[in-house]
Design a protein around this motif. Structure first.
Motif, PDB file in Angstrom:
ATOM      1  N   GLY A  46       0.815  -1.219   0.000  1.00  0.00           N
ATOM      2  CA  GLY A  46       0.000   0.000   0.000  1.00  0.00           C
ATOM      3  C   GLY A  46       0.843   1.260   0.000  1.00  0.00           C
ATOM      4  O   GLY A  46       0.550   2.213  -0.729  1.00  0.00           O
ATOM      5  N   VAL A  47       1.895   1.262   0.789  1.00  0.00           N
ATOM      6  CA  VAL A  47       2.793   2.420   0.845  1.00  0.00           C
ATOM      7  C   VAL A  47       3.500   2.608  -0.498  1.00  0.00           C
ATOM      8  O   VAL A  47       3.591   3.726  -1.014  1.00  0.00           O
ATOM      9  N   LEU A  48       4.006   1.520  -1.077  1.00  0.00           N
ATOM     10  CA  LEU A  48       4.680   1.620  -2.378  1.00  0.00           C
ATOM     11  C   LEU A  48       3.725   2.082  -3.472  1.00  0.00           C
ATOM     12  O   LEU A  48       4.107   2.887  -4.324  1.00  0.00           O
ATOM     13  N   ALA A  49       2.499   1.594  -3.461  1.00  0.00           N
ATOM     14  CA  ALA A  49       1.520   2.034  -4.458  1.00  0.00           C
ATOM     15  C   ALA A  49       1.297   3.530  -4.344  1.00  0.00           C
ATOM     16  O   ALA A  49       1.231   4.242  -5.351  1.00  0.00           O
ATOM     17  N   ARG A  50       1.205   4.018  -3.130  1.00  0.00           N
ATOM     18  CA  ARG A  50       0.996   5.458  -2.903  1.00  0.00           C
ATOM     19  C   ARG A  50       2.182   6.277  -3.389  1.00  0.00           C
ATOM     20  O   ARG A  50       2.038   7.326  -4.000  1.00  0.00           O
TER      21      ARG A  50
END
Length: 186
Positions: free
Chosen positions: A97-101
């Motif tokens: 989720g953090v990487l996608a953001r």
């Protein structure tokens, strides 16, 4: 070798070794931190400010939670291997989720939303599996609900949130009907 169980405030603690108790204390504080910051991020408007700040606080708390979980699982091996697996799933989902953001690739909002929801569901699932049988009201529920209830609650909320985002997102309309021409948002 685990020391014998003890009772603190009416709750059975499976190990009385000081190192276990210290990491359990850290784990409890980190878990409460994650519950509060995760809920705050989920409820905040999805824009600069509160949402990303609470999301970062959640992610950092989850790192502490996963580290303390790892120590606790090693100390109680193999009795808590299932909790370690849930924790690894939760922190991996948060990482996605953090990487996608950060990367803002195609569909990043959906990837981010789904991954962070999976992470939060993992947090609650681990808590209920481990503590549900000890808590009033929760101990009356079938054990399968300790596993399933976080997902049962979260999935409809996630679908609702993502459908709201989809309806609020600007639609792409082609200025020229030819392939390869640019589109503009309307």
């Amino acid at each position: 070798m685990a020391a014998g169980p003890i009772d603190i405030g009416g709750l059975p603690i499976p190990d009385s070794r000081p190192v276990f108790l210290v990491f359990l204390g850290v784990h409890i504080v980190a878990g409460l931190w994650c519950v509060l910051t995760g809920a705050g991020a989920a409820l905040a408007r999805k824009r600069r400010g509160r949402h990303p700040a609470l999301g970062r606080a959640y992610a950092l708390g989850l790192v502490v939670l996963a580290l303390s979980l790892t120590v606790l699982a090693v100390l109680r091996w193999p009795h808590t291997v299932h909790l370690l697996l849930i924790g690894l799933l939760s922190i991996t989902a948060a990482g996605v989720g953090v990487l996608a953001r950060r990367r803002h690739g195609p569909g990043w909002v959906y990837t981010h939303g789904i991954a962070m929801t999976v992470s939060y569901v993992g947090l609650w699932t681990g808590f209920l599996i481990d503590n549900g049988p000890l808590l009033p009201v929760w101990r009356e529920l079938p054990h399968v609900l300790h596993w399933a209830l976080p997902s049962i609650v979260a999935v409809p909320l996630l679908v609702r949130a993502l459908s709201r985002y989809r309806s609020a997102a600007p639609r792409q309309v082609s200025v020229w009907p030819l392939p390869g021409r640019r589109s503009v948002a309307r």
